[in-house]
Design an enzyme around this catalytic site. Structure first.
Site, PDB file in Angstrom:
ATOM      1  N   GLY A  13     167.714 -29.535   0.052  1.00  0.00           N
ATOM      2  CA  GLY A  13     166.841 -28.423   0.444  1.00  0.00           C
ATOM      3  C   GLY A  13     167.357 -27.729   1.684  1.00  0.00           C
ATOM      4  O   GLY A  13     166.589 -27.340   2.574  1.00  0.00           O
ATOM      5  N   ARG A  16     167.353 -23.277   3.664  1.00  0.00           N
ATOM      6  CA  ARG A  16     166.539 -22.610   4.695  1.00  0.00           C
ATOM      7  C   ARG A  16     165.673 -23.658   5.407  1.00  0.00           C
ATOM      8  O   ARG A  16     165.755 -24.865   5.118  1.00  0.00           O
ATOM      9  CB  ARG A  16     165.649 -21.529   4.061  1.00  0.00           C
ATOM     10  N   VAL A  66     166.611 -31.680  -7.283  1.00  0.00           N
ATOM     11  CA  VAL A  66     166.427 -33.113  -7.009  1.00  0.00           C
ATOM     12  C   VAL A  66     165.570 -33.823  -8.058  1.00  0.00           C
ATOM     13  O   VAL A  66     165.645 -35.037  -8.199  1.00  0.00           O
ATOM     14  CB  VAL A  66     165.833 -33.375  -5.588  1.00  0.00           C
ATOM     15  N   ASN A  92     165.206 -34.000   2.228  1.00  0.00           N
ATOM     16  CA  ASN A  92     164.369 -32.973   2.844  1.00  0.00           C
ATOM     17  C   ASN A  92     163.703 -32.049   1.813  1.00  0.00           C
ATOM     18  O   ASN A  92     162.632 -31.508   2.084  1.00  0.00           O
ATOM     19  CB  ASN A  92     165.250 -32.149   3.808  1.00  0.00           C
ATOM     20  N   SER A 144     155.494 -36.253   6.018  1.00  0.00           N
ATOM     21  CA  SER A 144     154.626 -35.257   6.668  1.00  0.00           C
ATOM     22  C   SER A 144     153.458 -35.995   7.309  1.00  0.00           C
ATOM     23  O   SER A 144     153.042 -37.054   6.803  1.00  0.00           O
ATOM     24  CB  SER A 144     154.070 -34.277   5.630  1.00  0.00           C
ATOM     25  N   TYR A 157     149.834 -32.972  -2.260  1.00  0.00           N
ATOM     26  CA  TYR A 157     150.992 -33.003  -1.354  1.00  0.00           C
ATOM     27  C   TYR A 157     150.883 -34.219  -0.428  1.00  0.00           C
ATOM     28  O   TYR A 157     151.857 -34.952  -0.224  1.00  0.00           O
ATOM     29  CB  TYR A 157     151.003 -31.703  -0.551  1.00  0.00           C
ATOM     30  N   ALA A 158     149.696 -34.452   0.115  1.00  0.00           N
ATOM     31  CA  ALA A 158     149.493 -35.594   1.015  1.00  0.00           C
ATOM     32  C   ALA A 158     149.762 -36.903   0.281  1.00  0.00           C
ATOM     33  O   ALA A 158     150.390 -37.822   0.825  1.00  0.00           O
ATOM     34  CB  ALA A 158     148.071 -35.563   1.575  1.00  0.00           C
ATOM     35  N   ALA A 159     149.308 -36.981  -0.981  1.00  0.00           N
ATOM     36  CA  ALA A 159     149.548 -38.201  -1.770  1.00  0.00           C
ATOM     37  C   ALA A 159     151.049 -38.388  -1.986  1.00  0.00           C
ATOM     38  O   ALA A 159     151.569 -39.510  -1.924  1.00  0.00           O
ATOM     39  CB  ALA A 159     148.822 -38.108  -3.107  1.00  0.00           C
ATOM     40  N   LYS A 161     153.433 -37.400   0.018  1.00  0.00           N
ATOM     41  CA  LYS A 161     154.078 -37.787   1.283  1.00  0.00           C
ATOM     42  C   LYS A 161     153.677 -39.208   1.705  1.00  0.00           C
ATOM     43  O   LYS A 161     154.468 -39.908   2.344  1.00  0.00           O
ATOM     44  CB  LYS A 161     153.746 -36.762   2.376  1.00  0.00           C
TER      45      LYS A 161
HETATM   46  P1  NAP Z   1     160.924 -24.681   2.775  1.00  0.00           P
HETATM   47  O1  NAP Z   1     161.159 -23.650   3.812  1.00  0.00           O
HETATM   48  O2  NAP Z   1     160.048 -24.353   1.630  1.00  0.00           O
HETATM   49  O3  NAP Z   1     162.354 -25.212   2.259  1.00  0.00           O
HETATM   50  C1  NAP Z   1     162.431 -26.211   1.274  1.00  0.00           C
HETATM   51  C2  NAP Z   1     163.699 -26.008   0.473  1.00  0.00           C
HETATM   52  O4  NAP Z   1     163.733 -27.025  -0.565  1.00  0.00           O
HETATM   53  C3  NAP Z   1     163.728 -24.648  -0.229  1.00  0.00           C
HETATM   54  O5  NAP Z   1     165.000 -24.061  -0.157  1.00  0.00           O
HETATM   55  C4  NAP Z   1     163.343 -25.028  -1.654  1.00  0.00           C
HETATM   56  O6  NAP Z   1     163.767 -24.115  -2.650  1.00  0.00           O
HETATM   57  C5  NAP Z   1     164.042 -26.366  -1.791  1.00  0.00           C
HETATM   58  N1  NAP Z   1     163.595 -27.068  -2.984  1.00  0.00           N
HETATM   59  C6  NAP Z   1     162.375 -26.995  -3.576  1.00  0.00           C
HETATM   60  N2  NAP Z   1     162.375 -27.695  -4.711  1.00  0.00           N
HETATM   61  C7  NAP Z   1     163.610 -28.232  -4.849  1.00  0.00           C
HETATM   62  C8  NAP Z   1     164.221 -29.040  -5.837  1.00  0.00           C
HETATM   63  N3  NAP Z   1     163.568 -29.419  -6.935  1.00  0.00           N
HETATM   64  N4  NAP Z   1     165.515 -29.410  -5.663  1.00  0.00           N
HETATM   65  C9  NAP Z   1     166.197 -29.006  -4.570  1.00  0.00           C
HETATM   66  N5  NAP Z   1     165.686 -28.219  -3.619  1.00  0.00           N
HETATM   67  C10 NAP Z   1     164.399 -27.835  -3.755  1.00  0.00           C
HETATM   68  O7  NAP Z   1     160.281 -25.996   3.422  1.00  0.00           O
HETATM   69  P2  NAP Z   1     160.424 -26.662   4.890  1.00  0.00           P
HETATM   70  O8  NAP Z   1     159.240 -26.284   5.662  1.00  0.00           O
HETATM   71  O9  NAP Z   1     161.784 -26.438   5.437  1.00  0.00           O
HETATM   72  O10 NAP Z   1     160.208 -28.195   4.471  1.00  0.00           O
HETATM   73  C11 NAP Z   1     161.265 -29.134   4.351  1.00  0.00           C
HETATM   74  C12 NAP Z   1     160.642 -30.520   4.188  1.00  0.00           C
HETATM   75  O11 NAP Z   1     159.784 -30.791   5.300  1.00  0.00           O
HETATM   76  C13 NAP Z   1     159.783 -30.674   2.941  1.00  0.00           C
HETATM   77  O12 NAP Z   1     159.952 -31.960   2.392  1.00  0.00           O
HETATM   78  C14 NAP Z   1     158.381 -30.519   3.475  1.00  0.00           C
HETATM   79  O13 NAP Z   1     157.419 -31.158   2.660  1.00  0.00           O
HETATM   80  C15 NAP Z   1     158.508 -31.183   4.827  1.00  0.00           C
HETATM   81  N6  NAP Z   1     157.491 -30.764   5.792  1.00  0.00           N
HETATM   82  C16 NAP Z   1     157.375 -29.467   6.185  1.00  0.00           C
HETATM   83  C17 NAP Z   1     156.387 -29.103   7.087  1.00  0.00           C
HETATM   84  C18 NAP Z   1     156.202 -27.691   7.585  1.00  0.00           C
HETATM   85  O14 NAP Z   1     155.190 -27.411   8.249  1.00  0.00           O
HETATM   86  N7  NAP Z   1     157.112 -26.765   7.313  1.00  0.00           N
HETATM   87  C19 NAP Z   1     155.517 -30.077   7.592  1.00  0.00           C
HETATM   88  C20 NAP Z   1     155.653 -31.392   7.176  1.00  0.00           C
HETATM   89  C21 NAP Z   1     156.651 -31.722   6.273  1.00  0.00           C
HETATM   90  P3  NAP Z   1     162.635 -23.136  -3.374  1.00  0.00           P
HETATM   91  O15 NAP Z   1     162.111 -22.235  -2.359  1.00  0.00           O
HETATM   92  O16 NAP Z   1     163.400 -22.414  -4.426  1.00  0.00           O
HETATM   93  O17 NAP Z   1     161.549 -24.009  -3.890  1.00  0.00           O
END
Ligand code: NAP
Length: 252
Positions: A13, A16, A66, A92, A144, A157-159, A161
């Protein structure tokens, strides 16, 4: 930052958000970085690749979904043939599709579990044999703070994580004797595309800020130091743990 020597990190991931910040941050710390994301995110992945190369490190780009086991296995095989080894796996990639549980669709539930939980497991399974053979490695699973207690509209989502935290604990016990450490990071609200889905209006943003002891939202850069720590010898006796990186929002 310490230099990593001939170390390779794989970040999923990475097109971005947090994934890109970690990939670029690891290259600044001296790692070569294998980056992956969905095919549809190729433009973002290439931007991440260019940023890593500007830091003078190799960037091995692979597209993979993934949640597709075969895709994961062949992408990891290609990374291993190019980079020769993977020292650090950062799981990630993840999705958040907010919905209250009473109307949550089966499709959104399945997609969340397939990507956030099963996809993470597939990546571990693909990378572990090479780490076991070298009797070394660090796996970092991005969970998370939602996985600690749950947040309305994020039940599924919480489940997912919470499952990531549990998989982290169990895997750490299964592979510890191979010298492999497995830890999770639990971010709070981080300003990314996903984070913005949670933040909503300015008033809601102020609310989230007020929940944090540090009175601010998280930036993707805030995850780099903790992830480098969990990857390095500085944390040689730390495994099976889930580290909150949330500015003091959750104390569980
Ligand atoms: P993001 O900006 O949405 O980036 C996630 C990336 O993962 C996107 O490029 C997305 O592509 C990609 N992705 C989605 N499904 C995928 C798949 N099946 N195979 C490979 N790549 C895939 O999210 P982020 O905020 O950077 O979050 C990164 C991680 O941190 C996640 O696990 C998220 O749950 C966790 N997290 C984030 C936050 C927050 O507040 N941002 C808080 C707690 C935890 P698409 O856009 O095409 O789906």
């Amino acid at each position: 930052m310490t230099q990593a020597g001939n170390k390779v990190a794989l970040v999923t991931g990475a097109a971005r958000g947090i994934g890109r910040a970690l990939a670029v941050g690891f290259s600044e710390a001296g790692y070569d970085v294998a980056i992956s994301d969905l095919k549809s995110q190729i433009d973002g992945l290439q931007e991440t690749q260019a940023a890593i190369e500007r830091n003078g490190r190799a960037a091995y780009l692979q597209t993979m979904d993934v949640s597709d086991k075969k895709d994961v296995q062949s992408a990891v095989k290609r990374v291993l043939s190019e980079a020769k080894h993977i020292d650090v796996l950062i799981n990630n990639a993840g999705i958040l599709r907010p919905s209250t549980l009473d109307v949550l669709s089966e499709e959104d539930f399945d997609a969340t579990m397939n990507i956030n939980v099963k996809g993470l497991l597939f990546c571990c399974q693909a990378v572990l044999p090479s780490m076991q053979a070298r009797r070394a490695g660090s796996i970092i699973n991005i969970a998370s703070i939602a996985g600690r207690g749950g947040i309305p509209t994020q039940g599924h989502y919480a489940a997912s994580k919470a499952s990531v935290i549990t998989l982290t604990r169990v895997l750490s016990q299964e592979v510890g004797t191979f010298g492999i450490r497995v830890n999770a990071i639990c971010p709070g609200v981080i300003v990314t595309e996903m984070g913005r889905k949670v933040l909503g209006t300015e008033e809601q943003q102020r609310h989230w800020m007020s929940l944090a002891a540090l009175s601010r939202l998280g930036d993707p850069q805030d995850l780099i130091g903790p992830a480098l720590f969990l990857s390095s010898e500085q944390s040689a006796y730390v495994t099976g743990q889930a580290l909150n990186v949330c500015g003091g929002t959750s104390f569980d």
